[in-house]
Design an enzyme around this catalytic site. Structure first.
Site, mmCIF file in Angstrom:
data_model
loop_
_atom_site.group_PDB
_atom_site.id
_atom_site.type_symbol
_atom_site.label_atom_id
_atom_site.label_comp_id
_atom_site.label_asym_id
_atom_site.label_seq_id
_atom_site.Cartn_x
_atom_site.Cartn_y
_atom_site.Cartn_z
ATOM 1 N N ASN A 138 73.421 -2.654 34.109
ATOM 2 C CA ASN A 138 73.161 -2.565 35.552
ATOM 3 C C ASN A 138 73.392 -3.863 36.321
ATOM 4 O O ASN A 138 73.784 -3.814 37.486
ATOM 5 C CB ASN A 138 71.771 -1.988 35.811
ATOM 6 C CG ASN A 138 70.652 -2.811 35.242
ATOM 7 O OD1 ASN A 138 70.834 -3.497 34.231
ATOM 8 N ND2 ASN A 138 69.516 -2.772 35.872
ATOM 9 N N GLU A 234 62.920 -7.093 27.566
ATOM 10 C CA GLU A 234 62.793 -6.767 28.997
ATOM 11 C C GLU A 234 63.170 -5.299 29.121
ATOM 12 O O GLU A 234 64.340 -4.943 28.993
ATOM 13 C CB GLU A 234 63.750 -7.623 29.832
ATOM 14 C CG GLU A 234 63.541 -9.128 29.696
ATOM 15 C CD GLU A 234 62.293 -9.610 30.414
ATOM 16 O OE1 GLU A 234 61.808 -8.927 31.326
ATOM 17 O OE2 GLU A 234 61.788 -10.673 30.023
ATOM 18 N N CYS A 268 65.751 -2.285 37.109
ATOM 19 C CA CYS A 268 64.450 -2.132 36.455
ATOM 20 C C CYS A 268 63.318 -2.351 37.451
ATOM 21 O O CYS A 268 62.233 -1.821 37.279
ATOM 22 C CB CYS A 268 64.345 -3.113 35.294
ATOM 23 S SG CYS A 268 64.745 -4.779 35.784
#
Ligand code: NAP
Length: 462
Positions: A138, A234, A268
């Site tokens: 992303n 993460e 995110c």
């Protein structure tokens, strides 16, 4: 090596080619990385820093070229890709600085009963050795640089496995470091299947540190197979934003119309859940709807396009189906949610049951789930009601409520009067609960990419 075409998610045009690595290549790369780590840790910090500063200058010079690659292979608008590419040089410069600040501390050993002044103790920070970095699709530049720049700055070698869909950005960035004079074996990029190459990389005992950004499912798998290694994970999220009855509704809706839809919601820290005090719900939706409907989606290369595609058509179909399932379960679609190939129009879904999958599971798409709450206590309980805890936002003018929210919301990053979709590259960044373990943000990453040794000099009493 066999070459693979990397295609635009918008129109299938070939953006470039990347060599596909095999398991044998993983073995070779790690062997080279072991030598690279040995060489690089014995290179003085000022020389490492000079190489990084040169790489940063090259990243600045090549920013437009990198932006075109990001937009081409990822499908985000050129507008967003330019913003991302333009941060590359800054992240590398920040890492070059932080990597030269490996201070330790002196230990007051004589405070230990029975110990005198004859001993001297201090701590020493050293590179961990071989780092495996695995990144998602992303933010193909930012999330790669947040790993490799600090890792290299402190003297590690890195084997990077970028997402299968977005290797070209990683290769272009790696070239900046190589062209800047990084020695052979210190940074290698392996393109290929996450499950095959990724598994081989994370289980290899020569690797000391795994820095992973991606889904909670993959992160959970990695933590179960990695063995004794330093891990930074993460992971996924379902970020909440709370809008209280005293909030500035125009300001909050401006922020949410950005924070829920940038990068087609594939962030995110995207706003996924909006918890609105029931007293201001009607005003909130009236203010938000036209702002969301004004977001122009389409061809990423078109200068008017604000938001581009999802990464694949399968992802766009999944997001469209999630929105439909939420509506079938009783929610109301206020706007958006229509799909055209890889494009999904920005959606607002109201009356969402906070316990439903649409609120609880990570959506990673351009839609927000709006639910109501009665006052701050219920809003915080709802904000905390998922397994995730990456980012959160609270809109209020009441300082007491702001402090209560900052203390009581279970998230790694809390924004008062903004949404979670905001990041300064120097700030500590990472989640709690199923959103991960460890922190990124250049100074934090430097700490995670180094080992702290304790040194004691045993003298004799004089
Ligand atoms: P993903 O499917 O988990 O993939 C991430 C990376 O892991 C890719 O390079 C992938 O390779 C690789 N991989 C897949 N299986 C693996 C395995 N068994 N062992 C080692 N590596 C493996 O995630 P994604 O769909 O690319 O990214 C979206 C997710 O990332 C979302 O959940 C999002 O929330 C999360 N994310 C989190 C943060 C954060 O800071 N917390 C930031 C950005 C994104 P392939 O591409 O070849 O499958």
């Amino acid at each position: 090596m066999q070459l693979e075409d990397i295609k635009s998610p918008f129109d299938g045009a070939v953006i470039g080619q990347a060599p596909v690595a095999t398991i044998a290549d993983v073995d070779n790369a790690i062997a080279k990385a072991v030598s690279g780590a040995d060489l690089w840790r014995h290179t003085p910090a000022h020389i490492r820093s000079a190489v990084l500063l040169k790489a940063a200058a090259l990243a600045d010079e090549r920013s437009e070229e990198i932006a075109q690659i990001i937009s081409g292979e990822n499908g985000k608008s050129l507008l967003e890709a330019r913003g991302e590419a333009s941060r590359s040089g800054e992240i590398i410069r920040l890492a070059a600085f932080e990597g030269s600040q490996l201070y330790g501390s002196t230990l007051p050993l004589d405070a230990n009963k029975g110990t005198g002044l004859e001993k001297l103790g201090f701590t020493l920070r050293q590179p961990v050795g071989v780092v495996v970095a695995i990144s998602p699709f992303n933010y193909p530049a930012l999330l790669v640089l947040h790993k490799i720049a600090p890792a290299l700055a402190v003297g590690n070698s890195v084997v990077l496995k970028p997402a299968r869909t977005t290797p070209l950005t990683a290769l272009a960035l790696a070239k900046c470091f190589i062209d800047a004079g990084l020695p052979e074996g210190v940074l290698q990029v392996l393109h290929g299947s996450g499950s095959e190459l990724g598994n081989a990389l994370v289980t290899d005992s020569r690797v000391r540190k795994i820095s992973f950004t991606g889904s909670t499912a993959t992160g959970t798998h990695i933590s179960s197979v990695a063995g004794v290694k330093k891990l930074s994970l993460e992971l996924g999220s379902s970020c909440p934003v709370v809008v209280l009855d005293d909030a500035d509704i125009e300001y909050a809706t401006d922020a949410i119309a950005l924070g829920g839809y940038i990068n087609a919601g594939q962030v995110c820290i995207s706003v996924q859940r909006v918890i609105v005090d029931e007293k201001v719900m009607a005003n909130f939706l009236d203010a938000l709807k036209p702002k969301v409907e004004a977001i122009k989606i389409g061809d990423p290369k078109n200068p008017d396009t604000k938001v581009g595609t999802l990464i694949t058509e399968a992802e766009a179909i999944r997001v469209e189906a999630s929105i439909k399932a939420a509506v079938n379960a009783g929610a109301t679609l206020l706007t958006g949610g229509e799909r055209n190939k890889t494009l999904v129009s920005p959606a607002i879904v109201c009356d969402v049951d906070p316990k439903s999958a649409f609120a609880q599971d990570e959506l990673f798409g351009p839609a927000i789930a709006v639910s109501s709450a009665n006052g701050i206590k219920e809003a915080i309980a709802l904000a905390n009601s998922t397994v995730y805890g990456l980012g959160a936002g609270v809109f209020t003018k009441n300082v007491d409520v702001a402090i209560q929210s900052a203390r009581e919301i279970d998230a790694g990053i809390i924004h008062i009067n903004w949404t979670p979709l905001w990041r300064a590259d120097l700030m500590p960044y990472g989640g709690v609960k199923s959103s991960g373990v460890g922190k990124e943000g250049v100074r934090s990453t430097v700490s995670e990419m180094t080992e702290e040794k304790t040194i004691i000099l045993h003298g004799r009493s004089w």
